[in-house]
Design an enzyme around this catalytic site. Structure first.
Site, short mmCIF file in Angstrom:
data_model
loop_
_atom_site.label_atom_id
_atom_site.label_comp_id
_atom_site.label_asym_id
_atom_site.label_seq_id
_atom_site.Cartn_x
_atom_site.Cartn_y
_atom_site.Cartn_z
N THR B 158 -44.21 110.66 9.26
CA THR B 158 -45.32 109.72 9.07
C THR B 158 -44.81 108.42 8.45
OG1 THR B 158 -47.24 109.26 7.66
CG2 THR B 158 -45.83 111.06 6.98
N SER B 193 -49.31 110.64 -1.14
CA SER B 193 -50.03 111.92 -1.26
C SER B 193 -49.00 113.03 -1.23
CB SER B 193 -51.04 112.11 -0.13
OG SER B 193 -50.40 112.65 1.02
N TYR B 195 -49.18 115.59 0.81
CA TYR B 195 -48.90 115.80 2.24
C TYR B 195 -47.77 114.87 2.70
CZ TYR B 195 -49.18 114.30 7.06
OH TYR B 195 -48.83 113.91 8.31
N HIS B 196 -47.91 113.59 2.42
CA HIS B 196 -46.89 112.64 2.86
C HIS B 196 -45.54 112.94 2.20
CE1 HIS B 196 -50.62 110.36 3.89
NE2 HIS B 196 -49.89 109.97 4.92
N LYS B 199 -43.60 115.44 4.01
CA LYS B 199 -42.94 114.86 5.19
C LYS B 199 -41.61 114.20 4.81
CE LYS B 199 -46.02 115.53 8.57
NZ LYS B 199 -45.76 116.10 9.88
#
Lengths: 395, 395
Positions: B158, B193, B195-196, B199
């Site tokens: 991302t 975040s 989530y990021h 990644k």
């Protein structure tokens, strides 16, 4: 009385850290899941001398000094177990006073699978390393957010996070000028094992929580540690920290010391020009102590490079051979095919000033210290299982 | 016939990707654990229109076109489940020919928890995100090492990995000049975040395995995707990909389109000057396809920035309001306190040339495209549950 929680308190560094703070008047609780003991059992690994478990060691420490180290055995991959450590539902496996000590001022987080070879041994050990190391850090962060954001987390990172870049290694942070603009970033990191990579991830995870929730974190980028002598544990042999010489958990200098005394040629991987930063175990304790006394502000991630000098593998082998030979032990050195994927010839110039600035007086490696360590290892020479020294775990 | 394995094949991007490759003559197998469906059930979230499960959709696709998409429902956090996908012990939940297709040439790895708000919703969702996302990547890497290092992994990263640095964002890599010396590194990353952040960790993990085991990986740093129309799924409404407008899984443009049609003022977080790179879902498919056709060499990690243009949140809100108003829908915009921790005013200049160099013809956002999307959303207006649009998950 300042209260301190040590995660991974059964480890090579965890136990002497607990004793160190206990001796200095802190209220200390240690936590461990004994996974390292279990891995050793499964891989048939013995340490140089047997090490008592945490309950046994803490009892002896109390009997000898009157200082209480409380013990909790639990698995911190489980968030609920982590939470309990911060509440009165905590159950101590050993304590003199079983009443909850209260929320700690500082948490020292050593509770990670610390072996590079083990992390790439097979997919199971890889998964374990990845999930264990990140879960514990994640659970700790969420728990501290819930209970008290002023708790200082001291976390062990590793110099291995940086790898061996062709530029000077700064202490954690770097200003990058790029196309006429500038910003400050975490120093770029690229490690040479999965274990070391989980430490990169840990730093990213903690830095995320620090800036999102204003936590207070010190991340100590430590080099390979050596030795087993720390002043406070010297009062009784049963309090000594574990000493690994096996390929999985033994750090290089400790392994070489053992190889020296059993006439096992020092296993220099590849060319031997790999340079790393090193630190004596007693300096680790100094560094942790100084970090505890100098916490970051909320929203700050402090990073120190926790090494006191650098050597190539060849230099280490030569120093140990020289000391051994002077003691009448014939020490051989043997270059073998490198089982690791790493640069064998590289630039290496790390900065390590921060800890000295807050008071560390480094104990540098000397011929005398090596001889003292060889002398220590010789006491247990009959325990050494040469089969466990090198089997060539590759990556 | 080239064989392709799509992990996370039930997702917003997974399903249309499967159809896209199936239509172009690839032998396609999709895998999913349905965790996103389960999260939606637990959080009482409905999509704009119901989406059939993978078995149902694949049956319809076969009936309409004669192309077979094989389906496996399993949890890839489990290494053994991952391994089975590469062996004849695979059990298809749907197939026309149940014989094992063989080891794939390419694996497209979408099998991650993709929501930033969900990743910080509570400690359980945080742990799930961290462990799921990293376990799947780790299990995939070990399995590919075991079976065939020539398999090309295409992995969705991302643009959020980079965050909003004060320097130009390059495509994955940067040359850093520091104190008169130079080296090449992964571009420094700092996400907003958990989530990021997973990644970022994924990229570090894959880069470790690429250089250690000579794997072949393409990491696509994608910006927020919008739309639901992809040519091949247009033949039947039942083949449409899922369309989320809820706060957890809805991407910003899709959420705004829904808000526009139900008279829910567009929720601009904070100042609205946050700039990001965007991409139409049909361009995502083009990019994946081009990446598949242009694999890296063994030992190479290719990184592309998968966006085609940049907008601020205010620009997006204004474009949607303009298109809506021209269609006779009164669209309001409302700036609300930012529930996220992010810079609201920042420099943003990402490079995104690589995918164009391998043939992508971007489909840029136009007033006409927005109107077409509003028209699409209007068809399902009666399904929209306004209570799910914004509840203010904070971090």
């Amino acid at each position: 009385m300042k209260s301190i929680l040590i995660l991974g308190g059964d480890g090579y560094l965890g136990w002497p850290t607990a004793v160190f703070f206990s001796k200095r008047g802190y209220s200390v609780t240690v936590v461990d899941s004994y996974f390292k003991r279990n891995i050793c059992k499964n891989h048939n690994i013995n340490t140089l001398y047997p090490t008592l478990d945490l309950v046994e060691k803490s009892k002896i420490w109390y009997d000898l000094t009157g200082y209480e180290i409380k013990v909790v055995i639990c698995d911190l991959r489980n968030h609920e177990e982590m939470r309990k450590l911060f509440t009165s539902s905590i159950k101590y496996n050993f304590a003199i006073d079983h009443k909850f000590t209260g929320i700690p001022e500082t948490v020292i987080h050593y509770a990670e699978q610390p072996s590079a070879p083990y992390s790439v041994y097979d997919y199971k050990s890889a998964n374990f390393t990845l999930i264990n190391n990140l879960s514990v850090t994640n659970n700790l962060s969420w728990t501290i957010k819930e209970f008290d954001k002023n708790i200082h987390i001291i976390k062990l990172g590793t110099m291995g996070e940086y790898g061996t870049p062709n530029i000077d290694i700064e202490e954690g942070w770097i200003d990058i000028n790029h196309k006429g603009r500038t910003d400050k970033f975490l120093f770029p990191r690229q490690a040479s094992s999965l274990y070391h990579t989980t430490k990169i991830m840990d730093t990213d995870l903690l830095w995320y929580y620090v800036r999102t929730w204003n936590l207070k974190v010190t991340d100590l980028m430590q080099g390979p540690v050596y030795g087993n002598i720390t002043t406070d544990t010297e009062i009784d042999d049963r309090l000594k920290t574990s000493f690994h010489y096996d390929e999985i958990f033994g750090t290089i200098i400790n392994r070489f010391l053992v190889q020296a005394v059993v006439d096992f040629p020092l296993t220099v991987y590849g060319k031997g020009d790999q340079i790393r930063g090193y630190i004596n175990i007693s300096d680790t304790l100094q560094c942790i102590y100084a970090s505890e006394k100098n916490p970051p502000k909320n929203g700050e991630l402090k990073i120190f490079n926790q090494i006191v000098e650098t050597f190539s593998v060849n230099q280490i082998a030569d120093m140990i051979a020289k000391a051994g030979n002077e003691m009448g032990i014939k020490v051989k050195i043997k270059k073998i095919d490198n089982p690791r994927k790493e640069k064998e010839k590289h630039y290496y110039n790390p900065v390590y000033k921060g800890l000295k600035e807050i008071g560390i007086k480094p104990k540098l490696m000397t011929n005398e210290i090596i001889k003292k360590m060889i002398h220590e290892v010789l006491k247990y020479k009959n325990n050494i299982n040469k089969d466990k020294i090198f089997n060539g775990i590759k990556w």
